[in-house]
Enzyme design. Structure first.
Site: not given
Length: 726
Positions: A157, A241, A276, A316, A329, A331
């Site tokens: 990430k 972040e 999440n 995403e 991010e 995937n």
């Protein structure tokens, strides 16, 4: 006969097990795609380095393509459905993932023994492990996913955010390097401003993620997130972040081949989340317009091209209320929620991945050929307590997936279990990915409601009550959703469906008719034409307490000249009234047969599941929630107030394990004085760590567990001294 081979020991499956697997696979034979598009040579045999539903999903497409499949399994999965459905299966170790599905040496040995030419990793486990891909490359084995360098670049990430910036992709303000420790995390948070998101640099799926609004929450969240990251991915690095408030989580699916062709597919909205982790997804999103969709897609493609990406992947984004979007991010694998993209586009994403890995082009290389066909919704059905969001383990004593016989392709169940399957504490507790399709969003929602009502699961606690309540929520229907949806609608946690005037009426009339039929069956008599009842329906209050709605109901056959049918459909005239309200009379048709728990009212406009008889009534599932209905004769109701209420067990001095799991740490010892809410222990289950806190202030009397202890749900872990009366 299907052959299952272990690492050193071969065994034959019994024909009974084979028949069970074949019966359970009938749903998988429904055609969500047209005829297989691939006619060119790809692979003769592939190994699936995964388990459960995603292994079954890959097997389904491989069979369509004429490819033989090899499964790997742990001791806990020896009799799993995916093991039975594969052409070959090999044991790779005991239940613990580190010794089985993450055991690269054992998997490489199986590849050699089986002669598999390529590996599909599914999602999770080794799906984003670039060192595993490097080993496959060295052994001359294909990887059905992106190349090692692209996975390494985008799977991290921290690195992916730097690459995204260079590729011109919108990014969230934050720290681009590795966070050294909790104090460093606090310094970063103070610099970029609260709230902040702490999340694992490696992996995904909600593991190793925490939102922090204060310095104290950063300190605590950093430890939990890094421990979860280490446990789940073997990498405890954390990034920090800025947390975008009131965001929507929207992602773009891309597919790419090794010839330089990259396509973006219509978005998936994944905003309904808890901890999440996504709970309900849909495609497309109600929030995007065509211009925003195109710009997000083009940025996703630019990012993929920047790293020479091939195969399926997902970019995403977080999108604010003004449709500003920020890279979250990438995937580098197949996503859990890929079925809804397949529904609205017609692409088989697993087929596209296999084609790419075999050096073929995508089935289409033109972006303008990608269209949106209708709407699709996916609900993740988990074995968990939806009130506590905690996993449940056990054996599925009854299991029946929903089917829409009128439009069988509008209900899709991606699962890897059958009746009798075990939900283990060692793995993710997902039961099924239930997806529905419609030409409009309203149709997809209606089909999902019906499918959830007709999903039969017994033996474990499940989250269908929560899924059903969200799907029927007016805000969800209107598309008013953010990632805070569950927290905002259930601030004290989900407790079950709260009856409205309409749903209480539906439940009362259906329950009264059901009781009428039950009485006739028990008496084996079809002569009764009218009954009077008083129904007590449990009603959840705003404060979490439960009261009773009292409904007086009379039931009679709509046609007095007819007799009741003990099987099939009956039409009744039902008159009901509550205290202070005017009586309402309606005519309903109820269909219920002894071989099914489903009670359908008015051709399925309302569906109940009959669960269990009770001394004064029965338990049913309605709107996803279990209701204990008291059905009394008028005289019984008069005498009810003489009954004494059962005393509640006092657990105020006990710390109980909320789930089966393993004790990670214990923060107290006998004699310690603790404040209410103080951390006393941490328990881990399904790779998620949960902090257990003191239920009240007091002195620790006994600590009954140590780090490493395995505990069951509701086991007593810590006991406090009795409160001193002042």
């Amino acid at each position: 006969m299907h052959r299952v081979i272990s690492l050193g020991n071969a065994r034959m499956l019994k024909s009974k097990a084979l028949k069970s697997a074949m019966s359970a696979s009938k749903l998988a034979k429904r055609q969500y795609f047209g005829p297989c598009k691939t006619t060119e040579k790809t692979f003769d045999k592939i190994l699936i380095a995964n388990r459960g539903e995603i292994a079954c999903r890959v097997i389904r497409t491989a069979k369509r393509m004429g490819i033989k499949t090899v499964a790997i399994y742990s001791d806990a999965d020896a009799n799993a459905l995916f093991v039975r459905e594969a052409d070959e299966a090999y044991r790779v170790g005991p239940a613990a993932t580190s010794q089985s599905y993450l055991n690269v040496d054992a998997i490489m040995d199986v590849i050699k023994k089986s002669g598999a030419q390529a590996v599909h990793p599914g999602y999770g486990f080794l799906s984003e492990n670039s060192s595993f891909v490097k080993q496959l490359d060295a052994a001359g084995v294909g990887f059905i996913g992106p190349q090692e360098y692209a996975m390494a670049a985008m799977g991290d990430k921290i690195q992916s955010k730097i690459i995204a910036k260079k590729a011109g992709v919108n990014t969230i303000p934050g720290y681009d390097g590795v966070v050294r420790d909790a104090q460093h995390a606090v310094e970063i948070a103070e610099d970029i401003g609260y709230p902040v998101m702490l999340k694992a640099s490696a992996g995904g799926g909600g593991k190793g993620m925490r939102i922090a609004h204060t310095m104290e929450e950063v300190n605590e969240g950093f430890k939990l997130a890094s421990d979860e990251a280490q446990s789940s991915f073997g990498d405890n690095r954390i990034l920090v972040e800025r947390f975008i408030e009131e965001p929507r989580h929207i992602e773009i699916q891309i597919i790419a081949d090794g010839k330089g062709n990259v396509l973006w597919l219509p978005e998936r909205e994944c905003s309904i989340q808890r901890r999440n982790q996504k709970v309900i997804e849909e495609a497309p999103s109600t929030h995007l317009d065509d211009d925003t969709r195109r710009r997000m897609g083009e940025q996703a493609v630019a990012l993929a091209r920047n790293v020479g990406y091939n195969s399926a992947g997902t970019v995403e984004f977080l999108v604010d209320k003004n449709r500003n979007f920020f890279f979250l991010e990438m995937n580098t694998r197949l996503q859990v929620e890929h079925p809804i993209t397949e529904y609205i586009t017609g692409f088989d994403l697993v087929e596209e991945m296999i084609r790419s890995a075999a050096g073929l082009t995508l089935t289409t290389t033109k972006q303008d050929e990608v269209k949106i066909n209708g709407w699709a919704i996916e609900a993740r059905v988990y074995a968990e307590d939806p009130e506590k969001y905690l996993p449940s383990i056990g054996t599925l004593s009854r299991y029946q997936e929903p089917v829409d016989w009128k439009k069988p392709n509008d209900v899709r169940c991606d699962s890897g279990i059958t009746e009798g399957s075990e939900i283990s504490m060692y793995y993710d507790p997902m039961i099924c990915k239930l997806s529905t399709h419609g030409q409009t969003r309203e149709q997809a929602i209606a089909t999902m409601e019906h499918a959830l009502d007709r999903y039969l699961i017994k033996g474990v606690t499940h989250n269908i009550p929560l899924l059903r309540d969200v799907i029927s929520n007016p805000d969800f229907a209107a598309g008013r959703i953010t990632t805070a949806f569950l927290a905002e609608h259930y601030p004290s946690g989900f407790k079950g469906h709260r009856l409205t005037e309409q749903s209480a009426q539906e439940l009362a009339t259906a329950s009264a008719a059901l009781q009428f039929i039950r009485q006739a069956r028990e008496a084996s008599s079809a002569t009764t034409v009218r009954e009077d009842y008083v129904l007590l329906l449990p009603q959840l209050q705003e404060d979490g307490s439960v009261s009773k709605i009292e409904v007086a109901v009379s039931v009679e056959l709509a046609n007095p000249a007819s007799s009741i049918q003990l099987q099939g459909a009956n039409t009744f005239k039902v008159t009901s009234s509550t205290a202070g309200s005017e009586a309402k009379t309606s005519e309903i048709t109820v269909n219920w047969s002894v071989d099914t728990p489903f009670v359908d009212v008015n051709n399925g406009s309302t569906t109940l599941q009959f669960l269990d008889p009770l001394p004064l009534g029965f338990r049913v599932q309605f709107m996803g929630t279990k209701f204990e209905i008291d059905v009394l004769a008028p005289r019984q109701r008069e005498l009810l107030h003489f009954m004494k209420e059962k005393e509640k067990l006092d657990t105020s001095k006990l710390v109980l394990s909320p789930m089966p799991g393993t004790i990670v740490s214990v923060a107290v010892k006998p004699g310690d004085t603790v404040a209410e809410g103080a951390e006393v222990a941490v328990v881990e289950a399904m790779k998620m760590q949960n902090v257990l806190r003191a239920p009240r202030a007091g002195v620790i009397k006994a600590v009954l567990v140590t780090p490493g202890s395995t505990v069951g749900g509701d086991d007593v872990l810590i006991e406090l001294e009795d409160e001193v009366k002042k």
